[in-house]
Design a protein around this motif. Structure first.
Motif, PDB file in Angstrom:
ATOM      1  N   ILE A  80     -14.838  73.120  34.485  1.00 51.35           N
ATOM      2  CA  ILE A  80     -14.965  72.100  33.612  1.00 51.35           C
ATOM      3  C   ILE A  80     -13.778  71.393  33.168  1.00 51.35           C
ATOM      4  O   ILE A  80     -12.764  72.178  32.664  1.00 51.35           O
ATOM      5  CB  ILE A  80     -15.721  72.529  32.301  1.00 51.35           C
ATOM      6  CG1 ILE A  80     -17.120  73.261  32.604  1.00 51.35           C
ATOM      7  CG2 ILE A  80     -15.920  71.381  31.217  1.00 51.35           C
ATOM      8  CD1 ILE A  80     -17.835  73.683  31.292  1.00 51.35           C
ATOM      9  N   ARG A  81     -13.489  70.162  33.935  1.00 54.47           N
ATOM     10  CA  ARG A  81     -12.105  69.709  33.499  1.00 54.47           C
ATOM     11  C   ARG A  81     -12.149  68.715  32.426  1.00 54.47           C
ATOM     12  O   ARG A  81     -13.122  67.865  32.079  1.00 54.47           O
ATOM     13  CB  ARG A  81     -12.003  68.912  34.705  1.00 54.47           C
ATOM     14  CG  ARG A  81     -11.534  69.831  36.047  1.00 54.47           C
ATOM     15  CD  ARG A  81     -10.715  69.135  37.269  1.00 54.47           C
ATOM     16  NE  ARG A  81     -11.460  67.960  37.685  1.00 54.47           N
ATOM     17  CZ  ARG A  81     -12.565  68.113  38.601  1.00 54.47           C
ATOM     18  NH1 ARG A  81     -12.602  69.164  39.112  1.00 54.47           N
ATOM     19  NH2 ARG A  81     -13.226  66.854  38.909  1.00 54.47           N
ATOM     20  N   SER A  82     -10.959  68.655  31.786  1.00 60.09           N
ATOM     21  CA  SER A  82     -10.735  67.668  30.579  1.00 60.09           C
ATOM     22  C   SER A  82      -9.960  66.540  31.081  1.00 60.09           C
ATOM     23  O   SER A  82      -8.863  66.698  31.743  1.00 60.09           O
ATOM     24  CB  SER A  82     -10.179  68.396  29.410  1.00 60.09           C
ATOM     25  OG  SER A  82      -9.840  67.482  28.373  1.00 60.09           O
ATOM     26  N   LEU A  83     -10.399  65.418  30.892  1.00 60.56           N
ATOM     27  CA  LEU A  83      -9.594  64.248  31.437  1.00 60.56           C
ATOM     28  C   LEU A  83      -8.978  63.487  30.221  1.00 60.56           C
ATOM     29  O   LEU A  83      -9.905  62.609  29.427  1.00 60.56           O
ATOM     30  CB  LEU A  83     -10.357  63.192  32.121  1.00 60.56           C
ATOM     31  CG  LEU A  83     -11.071  63.843  33.216  1.00 60.56           C
ATOM     32  CD1 LEU A  83     -11.946  62.881  34.170  1.00 60.56           C
ATOM     33  CD2 LEU A  83     -10.029  64.496  34.484  1.00 60.56           C
ATOM     34  N   SER A  84      -7.805  63.776  29.832  1.00 59.82           N
ATOM     35  CA  SER A  84      -7.390  63.023  28.480  1.00 59.82           C
ATOM     36  C   SER A  84      -7.243  61.490  28.323  1.00 59.82           C
ATOM     37  O   SER A  84      -7.570  61.147  27.298  1.00 59.82           O
ATOM     38  CB  SER A  84      -5.724  63.818  28.194  1.00 59.82           C
ATOM     39  OG  SER A  84      -6.044  65.169  28.355  1.00 59.82           O
ATOM     40  N   ILE A  85      -6.893  61.083  29.524  1.00 58.48           N
ATOM     41  CA  ILE A  85      -6.847  59.629  29.571  1.00 58.48           C
ATOM     42  C   ILE A  85      -8.012  59.159  29.020  1.00 58.48           C
ATOM     43  O   ILE A  85      -8.141  58.127  28.395  1.00 58.48           O
ATOM     44  CB  ILE A  85      -6.145  59.029  30.738  1.00 58.48           C
ATOM     45  CG1 ILE A  85      -4.732  59.575  30.968  1.00 58.48           C
ATOM     46  CG2 ILE A  85      -6.437  57.545  30.970  1.00 58.48           C
ATOM     47  CD1 ILE A  85      -4.168  59.202  32.337  1.00 58.48           C
TER      48      ILE A  85
END
Length: 378
Positions: free
Chosen positions: A216-221
């Motif tokens: 599960i990746r978090s994409l900050s932008i």
């Protein structure tokens, strides 16, 4: 056990470092006032645990924890916080470890002992190279090779739904705002965000504990998450692929069609009944019903009534509101000259339609009327 410390207050860092030096089994490899510097250092140092202040000026502590977890999936995180209702409630709910400021030696010692014990009990996560099967048909379960299906004991129902929702939208960007609205609609933004971060953390920990190779990746932008399920199998996908690979029904492959029909364990996430999964639930249900109807019709056309009855009874048990199974069974009972069987199927259909407050299909009514007229003459 290698420890990293992160706190924007230098005095707090010095105090924590001094306390940890006096506790056996743990070595402080770095102390940082800047969270981004700590995140960069973690790539090379690979610490076993990070003691992380939740309130920092440049980056929110829970967000930093999320980034650290992505860099070092096996890292343990202990949050250090002044008393904060939102944070403490979320930590306790999701069984995350934390210590309150001002840090007390006794409490810190217990935390370290718990970390060392956990490391001893679980020296390594199960091998992620084993391809897990995620079961979504009827009951959500996870199955590893050589083991039976396991119904995951998520810490909370929110953790379960969060995982299910991300899995449902696998490979797609899921906005954090959409998750807040779905799971914590009555909370204010700071409280909901805290619960989201801690629940994501717990879901990742549970997946790691089970050896399930899902990221599960978090994409900050984009302020989003994306779940990568490319390294696991999903039963709903595999069932649909098998269905679409089938050649048209024939004597040579009828048993393969029967096998694929039997593989369908039940509706998509049926036991959870999530409203957001309803479209997919209906889509897969219609695929199965259409396939079962074709199989049942094939058995009828080739005068194999016993197999046909078994198919239509399965359809009726699984979807009692599907009228087609009642008509098919009425015709089969009529073929056997079983008047009571026809009447029973008509009675069951009438009860279902009465419950729904709808009229029977005209073709069914017409067939039943003609059958009654013919049977009365015999």
């Amino acid at each position: 056990m290698k420890a990293m410390l992160v706190d924007d207050e230098n005095l707090a860092l010095l105090q924590l470092r001094k306390m940890l030096k006096e506790i056996d089994g743990i070595e402080v490899t770095g102390a940082y006032q800047d969270a981004m510097a700590a995140i960069e250092a973690a790539k090379a140092d690979a610490p076993d645990v990070v003691f992380l202040d939740i309130h920092m000026p440049e980056i929110y502590g829970l967000k930093a924890a999320e980034m650290l977890q992505e860099i070092c999936p096996d890292i343990e995180i202990v949050f250090v916080t002044a008393y904060d209702d939102y944070a403490v409630q979320a930590f306790e709910l999701n069984a995350l470890d934390y210590v309150l400021k001002p840090v007390r030696r006794e409490r810190l010692t217990r935390t370290v002992q718990r970390l060392l014990q956990h490391a001893g009990d679980h020296p390594k996560a199960p091998p992620a190279s084993r391809v897990a099967l995620i079961r979504c048909l009827q009951t959500m379960q996870i199955e590893l090779p050589g083991l039976g299906p396991e119904t995951v004991k998520w810490r909370t129902s929110k953790a379960q739904e969060l995982f299910a929702y991300l899995l449902h939208h696998r490979g797609q960007l899921v906005r954090k705002g959409a998750l807040l609205d779905l799971l914590w609609p009555d909370f204010d933004i700071p409280k909901a965000t805290t619960h989201l971060y801690t629940t994501i953390y717990q879901v990742r920990q549970d997946l790691k504990r089970m050896g399930v190779n899902i990221e599960i990746r978090s994409l900050s932008i984009k302020e989003s998450y994306v779940l990568d399920a490319s390294r696991v199998r999903i039963d709903a996908d595999e069932w649909e692929q098998e269905l679409r690979r089938l050649e048209p029904l024939s004597a040579a492959n009828v048993y393969e069609h029967q096998r694929v029909m039997d593989l369908y364990a039940g509706d998509y996430m049926a036991d959870n009944d999530y409203l957001w999964a309803e479209n997919e639930r209906q889509r897969l249900r219609m695929l199965w019903l259409q396939h079962a109807q074709r199989l049942g019709d094939y058995y009828v056309q080739h005068e194999r009534p016993s197999e046909a009855i078994a198919v239509f009874l399965r359809m009726q048990q699984q979807y009692p509101y599907y009228e087609g199974s009642y008509l098919a069974l009425m015709k089969l009972h009529a073929w056997f000259k079983d008047r009571a069987g026809v009447e029973e199927q008509h009675r069951l259909l009438s009860l279902v339609l009465e419950e729904l407050d709808v009229a029977p299909n005209e073709s069914i009514s017409q067939w039943y009327t003609e059958w009654k007229s013919q049977s009365a003459q015999l």
